[in-house]
Design a protein around this motif. Structure first.
Motif, PDB file in Angstrom:
ATOM      1  N   ASN A 721       0.860  -1.184   0.000  1.00  0.00           N
ATOM      2  CA  ASN A 721       0.000   0.000   0.000  1.00  0.00           C
ATOM      3  C   ASN A 721       0.893   1.229   0.000  1.00  0.00           C
ATOM      4  O   ASN A 721       1.555   1.524   0.995  1.00  0.00           O
ATOM      5  CB  ASN A 721      -0.923  -0.009   1.222  1.00  0.00           C
ATOM      6  N   VAL A 737      -3.532   6.526  -0.776  1.00  0.00           N
ATOM      7  CA  VAL A 737      -2.908   5.211  -0.712  1.00  0.00           C
ATOM      8  C   VAL A 737      -3.437   4.361  -1.861  1.00  0.00           C
ATOM      9  O   VAL A 737      -4.645   4.214  -2.035  1.00  0.00           O
ATOM     10  CB  VAL A 737      -3.193   4.529   0.637  1.00  0.00           C
ATOM     11  N   PRO A 739      -2.826   0.541  -3.904  1.00  0.00           N
ATOM     12  CA  PRO A 739      -2.146  -0.758  -3.862  1.00  0.00           C
ATOM     13  C   PRO A 739      -1.264  -0.953  -5.098  1.00  0.00           C
ATOM     14  O   PRO A 739      -1.649  -0.606  -6.216  1.00  0.00           O
ATOM     15  CB  PRO A 739      -3.298  -1.759  -3.831  1.00  0.00           C
ATOM     16  N   PRO A 821      -6.275  -2.340   1.940  1.00  0.00           N
ATOM     17  CA  PRO A 821      -6.260  -1.948   0.526  1.00  0.00           C
ATOM     18  C   PRO A 821      -5.294  -2.811  -0.284  1.00  0.00           C
ATOM     19  O   PRO A 821      -4.181  -3.109   0.146  1.00  0.00           O
ATOM     20  CB  PRO A 821      -5.800  -0.488   0.585  1.00  0.00           C
ATOM     21  N   GLY A 822      -5.757  -3.253  -1.427  1.00  0.00           N
ATOM     22  CA  GLY A 822      -4.919  -4.097  -2.261  1.00  0.00           C
ATOM     23  C   GLY A 822      -5.730  -4.869  -3.281  1.00  0.00           C
ATOM     24  O   GLY A 822      -6.883  -4.538  -3.577  1.00  0.00           O
ATOM     25  N   SER A 842      -9.940  -0.228  -2.258  1.00  0.00           N
ATOM     26  CA  SER A 842      -9.302   1.040  -1.905  1.00  0.00           C
ATOM     27  C   SER A 842     -10.188   1.767  -0.920  1.00  0.00           C
ATOM     28  O   SER A 842     -11.297   2.167  -1.250  1.00  0.00           O
ATOM     29  CB  SER A 842      -9.099   1.904  -3.163  1.00  0.00           C
TER      30      SER A 842
END
Length: 843
Positions: A721, A737, A739, A821-822, A842
């Motif tokens: 992230n 942020v 990913p 997040p990813g 996200s």
């Protein structure tokens, strides 16, 4: 959390007196030719100057394509030659000439009127201790970057009020905020290549379409040898500097060059560039007898020819010890001609000794806060100006000053339309009770939608002795905050070059990008490692360092290190050199890990030393040292590093109570750092320990200033992230942020396949996702979310579905404790058909 936002990230002022200034003009009735106006540079200054980026032309031009002569004093943006007042040469060259030229060029206005000229003494009087001490041009550029500069008409003249005056009046400070420096750069001129770069800047910044600029430098004019160009050569009889003194005592301005002038340094009757005239075995710029720079001085028109003189090219490369210019470097400045303050503080403050005060600003998102979350310092009103009343005079009225501070960049830390509390903070350091004063009034002024002023309900508040005094105002600011608009990053292939352009909107372009790599601090319980084995041997017991390899790759701010530099002053660095890291500002401007940084020294007779213990699992360093010149001052602390990037600070018992020390970590860019909660505390609890850690970051990746995330990733099947920070022209920032993944998979992504039975919306998702499936008849269906390793995250649906269009909604809030997040995958099966959809979460 960051303890301090330093607007002065790269420069620490050391306002020390210089040698007495003196007049070199042989004409006792002429304008003074003052030398001795440069302060001694500190180690912190040199560290800052080393970090100044080198200017490179956009379209480099070969030396043969450059014109033979350039004289920028004929351009309308060059102000007429003037005579400096006192030892203000640093500001005369850097502000009176260069800043004036650059901002007038950007605005395309002439510099022959006072409204388009900028004074020496607005900046100098914050730098000279009120008694005429020296300064450098970059000192003034930093002040103008943060506070702006009034024009000569507003200030009342180039040097109105003398060397101790501080300007009074909010409106004047507000007008100054529109005139700013943007950045400054260096050019190494010790080689022909560097000379060519300087000549291109003077001729045309971009290689032909833009006009040239000016450049500042320092040299020893007090003991310089100034001759006349020889008869029979171009410009014969005009003044030329053929050797500077060995101590830099004057700042000047290069305004052009002439490839045709010449001087016979070795008296062989020739003018050459291909003979080793200095006998060092090399033929280079130090052997050049043809060509020179055109220099403008600030000693009026009686100096040289009309206030100018030539400087032979050779002197750019010669060491200062034999008559070259200081540091074989020149510096250029870029301006911000159309900046506009959006949010300011207006304050009226009285005090009888201004160098006891530091004035700061701050903000908290809590409207009921009694102290700020984030502080902003300024390179003026910072324990400066000497022991004088606030305006520098001796009358009762001079005790009070009205000022303005631009705090636009504090909008970084608030949300548009949300009420926040803004602070004025005055810190007094006056242990001997020598001064007294009060904050008479303060207000917040919002210029975003007209002019809205909020006056603090607190007024006439006495300034607490050797303590901090705060006033505050609340306001919801409606502004157009810059946003990162990029929603996703493409996946990367390990070992292959990756490049992705980030996008932003709103705010005020152009935008500048950086990475926001946050570390957090957590108190821990740990036994102090009182190791006494493997004592390191620094290069010096005072201001020394030792190089120590470690048995693993230590991850720090996205880079990997297996050799460390251990400083006697209580810090770890990574470049194999000593650095003066002794306070918060020097932590933020150096890549370092500082457990207890101060002016420390090893006294072997006291049992002092630096010790190391480590293997492939950890590296521990213990400092058992003293304060410089105070052998009985006890400092005992340790730093332990781990392969996963975790850091531990551990403090022994006893540590002599003291102020004047700092603790923290930093990437050295002024943006990514953490000052610890215990930094500077008088008393450190016995056996106090803290762990400092961050989110993982992909090695080999970085972001350019123009927003290209690039590099060659090395770690397969990973997701990170990444916090991307965008800063607009007003220096307001925002962070998003995103990913970033190196997942390599042969999974079929049916998202854009017309034959796919399943679609997902939205994707990327945050609150919920909706799965849409259309079938001709009833069927069995299952939908499951997995992570990148195939592990089940959430079973969305498993059962029978009717024919026709079906929709299944998954509320992410119910499962968010499992999600970071990813990248995730939706695994689906409908009767005998199955597939996988890539999902991006996200927050």
């Amino acid at each position: 959390m960051k303890k301090l936002l330093l607007s002065l990230a790269l420069l620490v002022f050391a306002l020390s007196a210089f040698t007495q200034i003196y007049n070199l003009n042989p004409d006792p009735n002429g304008e003074p030719w003052i030398v001795g106006g440069l302060r001694p540079l500190t180690a912190e200054d040199y560290a800052m100057l080393d970090k100044i980026p080198q200017w490179k032309p956009v379209n480099p031009t070969s030396s043969r394509d450059l014109p033979a002569q350039v004289d920028n004093t004929v351009n309308p943006w060059f102000r007429p030659i003037f005579s400096q007042d006192g030892g203000s040469c640093g500001q005369a060259s850097g502000v009176g000439y260069n800043f004036t030229y650059e901002i007038d060029y950007e605005r395309n206005i002439p510099a022959n009127v006072t409204t388009n000229q900028y004074p020496t003494h607005f900046t100098w009087n914050f730098l000279n201790n009120g008694v005429g001490d020296g300064s450098w041009y970059f000192d003034g550029w930093v002040i103008i970057r943060e506070a702006g500069c009034p024009n000569v008409a507003t200030y009342g003249g180039m040097s109105s009020g003398g060397q101790s005056r501080w300007m009074y009046g909010y409106d004047k400070y507000y007008s100054a905020m529109f005139n700013r420096t943007l950045d400054f750069y260096g050019i190494d001129v010790s080689t022909y290549e560097g000379l060519n770069t300087l000549k291109q800047w003077l001729w045309s910044r971009d290689g032909g379409t833009l006009p040239g600029g000016l450049a500042n430098f320092g040299a020893g004019i007090g003991a310089a040898f100034i001759s006349a160009l020889p008869a029979g050569t171009p410009n014969a009889g005009k003044a030329v500097v053929v050797q500077w003194g060995t101590t830099s005592d004057h700042a000047m301005t290069f305004v052009g060059y002439d490839d045709n002038i010449r001087y016979d340094f070795n008296n062989d009757g020739q003018y050459t560039t291909d003979i080793d005239i200095n006998g060092d075995g090399n033929v280079d710029l130090r052997d050049c007898e043809i060509g020179g720079m055109l220099m403008a001085n600030s000693w009026g028109t009686s100096f040289g020819f009309g206030g100018k003189a030539y400087v032979m090219y050779k002197l750019l490369a010669d060491p200062i010890e034999i008559g070259g210019i200081w540091s074989n470097a020149v510096h250029i400045v870029q301006t911000k001609p159309d900046g506009e303050p959006l949010l300011t503080l207006k304050a009226k403050i009285s005090h009888t000794s201004r160098n006891k005060l530091k004035i700061m600003a701050g903000v908290s998102t809590d409207p009921n806060a009694t102290k700020p979350d984030v502080m902003k310092g300024f390179p003026l009103f910072n324990y400066q100006g000497g022991d004088f009343y606030m305006q520098g005079g001796s009358s009762n009225a001079d005790k009070t000053i009205e000022i303005g501070l631009d705090i636009t960049d504090l909008l970084t830390y608030v949300e548009p339309g949300a009420e926040a509390r803004f602070f004025l903070q005055v810190v007094e350091q006056d242990p001997n009770f020598e001064g007294e004063g009060a904050i008479i009034s303060c207000s917040l002024i919002d210029y975003i939608n007209g002019t809205e002023e909020v006056i603090s309900e607190l007024a006439n508040v006495p300034i607490a002795n050797s303590d901090t005094t705060l006033l505050w105002m609340n306001k919801a600011i409606n502004f157009d905050k810059v946003l990162v608009t990029t929603e996703t990053l493409d996946a990367a292939v390990v070992g292959e070059e990756y490049s992705y352009q980030l996008e932003a909107a709103q705010g005020t372009p152009p935008y500048s990008w950086s990475l926001q790599m946050e570390y957090s601090e957590t108190p821990i319980a740990n036994t102090f490692p009182a190791i006494t084995t493997n004592q390191l041997q620094p290069t010096n017991d005072d201001d020394g360092f030792a190089i120590q390899p470690i048995d693993f790759d230590f991850q720090f701010y996205g880079e990997s290190f297996n050799e460390l530099t251990i400083l006697t002053d209580g810090a770890i660095t990574f470049d194999g050199n000593f650095a003066y890291i002794r306070e918060d500002a020097s932590i933020t401007s150096n890549r370092c890990i500082a457990g207890y940084c101060a002016d420390l020294m090893i006294y072997p007779a006291q049992g002092d030393g630096i010790f190391y213990e480590g293997d492939e699992t950890h590296a521990t360093f213990r400092w058992k040292v003293s304060k410089f010149d105070v052998p009985n001052f006890d400092v005992d602390f340790a730093v332990t590093l781990y392969p996963d990037g975790k850091i531990e600070f551990l403090y022994g018992d006893p540590i002599t109570p003291a102020t004047g020390w700092s603790s923290g970590i930093s990437q050295g860019d002024g943006n990514n750092y953490l000052i610890t909660s215990i930094s500077g505390n008088v008393n450190i609890p016995a056996d106090f320990a803290a762990q400092i850690a961050s989110e993982p970051f992909p090695l080999g990746m970085s972001v350019s200033a123009d927003g290209i995330f690039h590099g060659i990733p090395t770690e397969p099947d990973m997701t990170w992230n990444i916090a991307f920070k965008v800063t607009d022209y007003q220096r307001i920032s925002n962070v998003k942020v995103l990913p970033f993944s190196t997942v390599i998979s042969n999974i079929n992504d049916f998202k854009d396949n017309a034959e796919s039975l399943v679609s997902v919306s939205p994707n990327p998702f945050s609150d919920q996702i909706e799965i849409i499936f259309t079938g001709k008849e009833a069927c069995n269906a299952s939908f499951m979310m997995t992570d990148i390793y195939g592990r089940e995250v959430y079973k969305i649906f498993d059962g029978k579905m009717a024919g026709g269009k079906n929709a299944v909604t998954c509320q992410i809030a119910a499962t968010s404790q499992k999600l970071t997040p990813g990248i995730y995958f939706l695994n689906w099966k409908i009767d005998e058909k199955s597939g996988i959809e890539k999902l991006i979460y996200s927050r």
